[in-house]
Scaffold this motif. Structure first.
Motif, short mmCIF file in Angstrom:
data_model
loop_
_atom_site.label_atom_id
_atom_site.label_comp_id
_atom_site.label_asym_id
_atom_site.label_seq_id
_atom_site.Cartn_x
_atom_site.Cartn_y
_atom_site.Cartn_z
N ASN A 185 0.84 -1.19 0.00
CA ASN A 185 0.00 0.00 0.00
C ASN A 185 0.88 1.24 0.00
N PHE A 186 0.96 1.94 -1.14
CA PHE A 186 1.74 3.16 -1.21
C PHE A 186 1.06 4.27 -0.44
N THR A 187 -0.25 4.31 -0.53
CA THR A 187 -1.05 5.23 0.28
C THR A 187 -2.27 4.45 0.75
N LYS A 188 -3.12 5.08 1.54
CA LYS A 188 -4.33 4.40 1.99
C LYS A 188 -5.31 4.17 0.83
N ASN A 189 -5.04 4.82 -0.31
CA ASN A 189 -5.94 4.70 -1.45
C ASN A 189 -5.39 3.87 -2.60
N PHE A 190 -4.07 3.60 -2.60
CA PHE A 190 -3.48 2.96 -3.76
C PHE A 190 -2.51 1.87 -3.33
N SER A 191 -2.64 0.68 -3.98
CA SER A 191 -1.74 -0.42 -3.67
C SER A 191 -1.45 -1.21 -4.93
N LEU A 192 -0.29 -1.86 -4.96
CA LEU A 192 0.10 -2.78 -6.02
C LEU A 192 0.11 -4.20 -5.46
N LEU A 193 -0.21 -5.18 -6.32
CA LEU A 193 -0.22 -6.56 -5.85
C LEU A 193 0.36 -7.48 -6.89
N VAL A 194 0.90 -8.61 -6.42
CA VAL A 194 1.39 -9.69 -7.26
C VAL A 194 0.77 -10.97 -6.70
N GLN A 195 0.29 -11.83 -7.60
CA GLN A 195 -0.42 -13.04 -7.17
C GLN A 195 0.01 -14.20 -8.06
N PHE A 196 0.25 -15.36 -7.45
CA PHE A 196 0.64 -16.57 -8.17
C PHE A 196 -0.35 -17.68 -7.80
N LEU A 197 -1.00 -18.25 -8.79
CA LEU A 197 -1.96 -19.34 -8.57
C LEU A 197 -1.39 -20.65 -9.11
N ASN A 198 -1.63 -21.72 -8.37
CA ASN A 198 -1.14 -23.05 -8.75
C ASN A 198 0.37 -23.01 -8.94
N LEU A 199 1.05 -22.64 -7.88
CA LEU A 199 2.50 -22.41 -7.94
C LEU A 199 3.28 -23.58 -8.50
N THR A 200 2.88 -24.79 -8.17
CA THR A 200 3.64 -25.98 -8.58
C THR A 200 3.07 -26.64 -9.83
N ASN A 201 2.13 -25.98 -10.51
CA ASN A 201 1.47 -26.56 -11.69
C ASN A 201 0.93 -27.95 -11.37
N GLN A 202 0.19 -28.02 -10.27
CA GLN A 202 -0.40 -29.29 -9.85
C GLN A 202 -1.43 -29.78 -10.87
N PRO A 203 -1.23 -30.97 -11.43
CA PRO A 203 -2.20 -31.47 -12.41
C PRO A 203 -3.39 -32.12 -11.71
N THR A 204 -4.43 -32.37 -12.48
CA THR A 204 -5.52 -33.23 -12.05
C THR A 204 -5.24 -34.62 -12.60
N ARG A 205 -5.32 -35.62 -11.72
CA ARG A 205 -5.00 -37.00 -12.11
C ARG A 205 -6.17 -37.91 -11.72
N THR A 206 -6.58 -38.76 -12.64
CA THR A 206 -7.61 -39.74 -12.33
C THR A 206 -7.14 -41.12 -12.73
N TYR A 207 -7.79 -42.13 -12.13
CA TYR A 207 -7.42 -43.52 -12.43
C TYR A 207 -8.61 -44.42 -12.14
N PHE A 208 -8.54 -45.66 -12.67
CA PHE A 208 -9.65 -46.60 -12.56
C PHE A 208 -9.35 -47.62 -11.45
N GLY A 209 -9.41 -47.16 -10.21
CA GLY A 209 -9.25 -48.07 -9.08
C GLY A 209 -7.81 -48.36 -8.75
N ASN A 210 -7.04 -48.89 -9.69
CA ASN A 210 -5.62 -49.12 -9.54
C ASN A 210 -4.88 -47.93 -10.13
N THR A 211 -3.95 -47.36 -9.38
CA THR A 211 -3.28 -46.13 -9.86
C THR A 211 -2.52 -46.36 -11.15
#
Length: 975
Positions: A928-954
């Protein structure tokens, strides 16, 4: 800022905010009803009961006043900002509620940093999400799937865009949601449906704003690092939101407006192993038998997602006794998603040869060489002769979906003396339309002749468990050669759903000041009409695997509508393919009139279409408890909710042999093989509940809850349409739906111990629960079913002149066996636990254990196996480390869930499979540079986590899907 916190007064307003029902009926901090009850209501925030209309029901009691006075002596003014403020507000709401609940709140309007409200909810214990397209969407709670969850916005039941009961929470921008409450126990005033939990979302009340005028503007640009690997995908996007709140007429009129827009790439790369088939011989030269896979796919998914959200609120409070409010929420989500790559199927049923198979101990084939079957035979699907049906198809799929949600209503609250009366009228609509287009191309011999034939082909593949597998073709050059490849099929099979809810609620509360046990009596009625429409249609040119004939021959390609595309990164070893533009290929070949229609040729378009009407008439009566036991205060409520439900569906039943009435389809063809049917059932349910809170002291309390709850059957499974076939003199019906389904009932028992740290700086909670679910809806097949006994018309067999004999009935059914779900949720939040400059540091952590013996048999892995309860992860966890000193803030959060079962397998059709364990990390920092203005940086899914599915046996791979990391850079303005 310096926030002088009278915790009990704050809780009074905050719990009102937590409304599960009508919009913005909660009173602001300085708002108390006129008359002699004012003092007692000021004194008793610990007895607040959040009701379905958003009102706050306050109980009188000397204990509450004494607690308030003692608390006021201890509280000091401290600096509370950002995420710390959100945590402490949520702690107060949870502390003074009558039900077991968890809460997420925004420190300021637009203050939640998440992609959608689904991400925010996963920070709570026992709440997990299924990631669809890389984003949290369907919420699971209490070990149960989204079909067991009730969802409201400003107290109004939310329609769904999923085509069934569960809400797709990525439809709700977090910037427009001020608070979300997860009710883990039930009470009579809550609208039925929350067996797993009830999720109540709330938008902001402009009269609660601290300033006369408030403006919040947020912008952040985004970059996805996976998009460069996908042909046609754009890596850039952005999010923009603006909100304004104003108070007028001496703070008696409040107006709020909000807008949130998200534009982002839809990006993923996926490797798909399809379901396994039954035991069969693998090739013609060996007698070896095993369970082959039906096929594999590799695909690049791209496109763009756009979501626009709007909210508007007006609240008028001309006197202390009367408040009138109106609000509306609208969200439009356009997901322009496409998929391109390879799909190779027909590994099974002797339509291909499998040599050098790699086998698991259970006999499942997870690798080998698959090649065209050299033997001439008959296609089991069409009865036509074939030589080579097996092919490595090039695919171009269009999953573009347009969905909207509209929710709004009018609310009036009147208070006079001991009486409070609330009236709320609401209308909610949702619609969803998915293109669902499938284009396939194959290599041919003799293109341009009257009899082109599918090339003989071969591939070698290997599944790699929860990692990307391998696929290599014998002659990769043919799949990018325009002289060899041609379009085999172009099919459009849209999914169109409309969901509408109309509600009217009347509620009243009468305060009892002198009763030693009961502090208030509450009651109300709720009238709801729910209408659901499913609309299926189709357009198909050609067919897959070279079986086209006559005028629908394979269509030639050219370089403008078939672009050579190669893979990168972890998928770089796969062969290149042609990115197809199916519509352009048809146009270039003079094919027009591709509008999808209902037709008797594709009679499933009528069978799977129809309307469901559900009418609910509810009444409830509840007593608020405020008494003493062993010199300690006991609060809570006891009540009962009565629900009268009438559900009916209209559709078509196939009777064949011209035994129906003449009906003309959308292509102009008339058939007499169908009759209109309307079926349904009416039933009444009694849902008692009790919630008790034993207050050991100001810091520690024990909650006990018991209730009978119910979740309605999935709305899409109530359709009445039935297709038919006749064989051996028997009449057989298929639909996998039934308008006679009953709700899924459960008896729930909850206990929670809660310890609250001084000055609302955090809490530790331990929650245990048991849910005995009496029945689950499942697909069943009956043999020799008594159709006439069930009121289903049986046509005349023309060969005998008598009704057909009873045959198979493929339908949906309530499994009366049911089962029990047990769970434990542990959660701790703490702010201000370090001195000095580190006082802004805070932590939260939650851990959940859930188990159930409920199983269902599945053959998707080849040999039959028992699968667990959909939506249940045995273990899940959430943790966050955050810091905020008013100038600099940072937050690192992570969520984990162990494997679970769901029907969201990424394949041609939804398949019930296991999802592998996953851990997702996000990080955000702002200055927050002032009470009215701020800069932000955001990172989502930092590790690039995949979605994995399987049929009972991995080792039996389902879908491995990578979505990439997303980086945001932006600013925030406040006025």
């Amino acid at each position: 800022m310096i926030f002088k916190r009278n915790v009990l007064a704050l809780a009074l307003a905050s719990v009102g905010f937590c409304a599960t029902s009508a919009a913005y009926a909660a009173a602001p901090l300085n708002d108390q009803p006129a008359g002699p009850q004012a003092a007692s209501q000021n004194a008793s925030p610990a007895q607040d009961t959040s009701t379905t209309d958003g009102t706050t029901k306050s109980s009188a009691g000397a204990r509450a006043q004494a607690q308030k006075d003692a608390k006021a002596k201890d509280l000091q003014a401290i600096t509370v900002t950002g995420y710390n403020k959100s945590v402490e507000t949520a702690v107060d709401i949870q502390r003074y509620a009558d039900t077991i609940q968890n809460v997420v709140t925004a420190a300021d309007i637009g203050g939640l940093p998440d992609q959608s409200i689904a991400d925010a909810l996963t920070r709570l214990p026992g709440v997990t999400a299924e990631r669809i397209g890389g984003e949290a969407s369907q919420i699971n709670c209490g070990g149960l799937s989204g079909n067991f969850i009730q969802t409201t916005l400003n107290g109004r039941v939310q329609p769904t865009t999923s085509g069934t009961n569960y809400v797709q929470f990525d439809q709700y921008p977090s910037e427009l949601i001020n608070q979300a409450t997860v009710y883990k126990s039930s009470q009579a005033s809550l609208i039925e449906g929350g067996v797993g939990c009830t999720i109540a979302m709330q938008t902001a009340n402009p009269l609660d704003a601290k300033q006369e005028q408030t403006v919040n503007v947020d912008f952040r640009g985004s970059y996805n690092d996976q998009a460069s690997d996908v042909y046609g995908a754009n890596s850039m996007g952005y999010r923009f939101s603006a909100a304004w709140q104003g108070k007028f007429l001496e703070d008696t009129l409040g107006v709020g407006l909000g807008f949130a827009r998200m534009v982002q790439p839809h990006v993923s790369e996926q490797f798909v192993g399809e379901a396994f088939d039954g035991l069969q011989t693998l090739n013609s030269t060996s007698s070896q038998q095993a369970y082959p896979s039906q096929g594999i796919q590799v695909q690049q998914n791209g496109g763009s997602e756009q979501r626009n959200g709007y909210v508007a609120t007006i609240v008028w409070k001309p006197t202390d006794s009367l408040q009138i409010s109106g609000d509306g929420f609208y969200s439009q989500y356009d997901d322009g998603s496409f998929g391109r790559g390879f799909r190779t199927q027909l590994f099974d049923q002797n339509q291909a040869q499998i040599t050098n198979p790699i086998l698991l101990p259970n006999g499942a084939v997870i690798g080998g060489t698959v090649s065209s079957n050299p033997a001439t035979g008959t296609d089991p699907r069409t009865g036509n002769p074939y030589t080579h049906n097996f092919s490595v198809e090039t695919t171009a799929d269009d999953y573009t979906t347009h969905s909207t949600v509209l929710s709004g209503g009018l609310n009036a609250k009147w208070t006079s003396g001991p009486w409070t009366v609330v009236a709320d009228a609401s209308l909610s609509r949702a619609s969803s339309s998915e293109v669902n287009l499938d284009t396939t191309a194959d290599p041919y011999n003799g293109l341009g002749t009257a009899n082109p034939t599918l090339m003989s082909q071969s591939l070698t593949y290997g599944l790699n468990g929860l990692n990307v597998g391998s696929l290599a073709v014998q002659n990769p050059g043919i799949y990018t050669n325009l002289g060899d490849m041609a379009l085999s099929r172009y099919g459009i099979y849209p999914y169109v759903y409309h969901d509408k809810d109309q509600g009217l609620r009347l509620e009243t509360t009468y305060e009892l000041n002198d009763n030693p046990v009961v502090s208030a009596i509450e009651g109300g009625v709720y009238i709801n009409n729910h209408t659901y429409n499913a609309d299926r249609s189709a357009y198909v040119y050609g067919s897959e695997w070279g079986t086209s004939s006559g005028s629908e021959l394979p269509l030639a390609l050219n370089s403008s509508d078939a672009v050579t595309t190669c893979w990168r990164g972890d998928f770089g070893n796969f062969p290149c393919f042609l990115a197809l533009n199916g519509a352009a290929i048809l146009a270039a070949n003079g094919i027009t009139g591709t509008t999808p229609l209902k037709s008797w040729a594709n009679n499933w378009t009528y069978i799977q279409s129809g309307q469901v009407d559900v009418k609910s008439r509810d009444a409830y009566l509840m007593a608020d408890i405020d008494t003493n036991l062993f010199d300690h205060s006991v609060t809570g409520n006891i009540g009962v909710r009565v629900v009268r439900t009438s559900q009916y569906s209209s559709g078509l039943q196939e009777v064949d042999n011209n035994a129906g009435i003449p009906l003309t389809d959308q292509t102009g063809v008339t058939s007499s093989n169908y009759i209109p049917v309307t079926q349904g059932v009416t039933y009444t349910d009694w849902l008692p509940s009790i919630n008790l809170v034993y207050h050991f002291d100001d810091a520690d309390q024990l909650r006990l809850s018991a209730a009978k709850t119910m979740a309605p059957p999935p709305i899409n499974e109530l359709l009445a349409g039935h297709g038919a076939w006749e064989a051996s003199g028997q009449y057989n019906l298929w639909s996998n739906t039934s308008p006679l389904l009953k709700p899924m009932y459960a008896n729930t028992f909850d206990a929670s111990f809660e310890h609250y740290f001084p000055e609302s700086s955090g809490a530790f909670t331990a929650h245990v629960f048991t849910k005995h679910v009496e029945s689950f809806v499942q697909q069943v097949t009956y043999n020799d079913f008594d159709f006439a006994g069930a009121g289903i018309t049986v046509p005349i067999d023309p060969t005998t002149g008598r009704p057909y004999l009873n045959g198979q009935y493929q339908t949906a059914y309530n499994n009366t066996q049911g089962g029990t779900v047990h769970g434990l949720d542990l959660f701790v939040q703490k702010t201000h636990f370090l001195p000095g400059a580190w006082s802004g540091l805070g932590v939260s952590a939650g851990f959940s254990l859930t188990q159930s013996a409920v199983k269902s048999e599945s053959t998707l892995s080849g040999p039959p196996q028992n699968q667990g309860l959909p939506g249940l992860s045995k273990k899940s966890a959430t943790a966050a480390l955050f810091y905020d000193n008013g100038t600099f803030s940072a937050q690192l959060s992570g969520t984990y869930r162990s494997s679970f079962v769901s029907d969201s397998q990424m394949s041609v059709n939804n398949q019930i499979v296991y999802f592998g364990p996953e851990t997702v990390f996000n990080f955000q920092t702002a200055y927050n540079f002032t009470k009215n203005f701020s800069l932000l940086v955001q990172f989502l899914n930092l590790t690039n986590q995949p979605t994995r599915t399987y049929f009972g046996n991995t080792q039996q791979t389902g879908t491995i899907q990578y979505f990439g990391r997303t980086t945001y850079l932006g600013f925030n303005l406040k006025f």
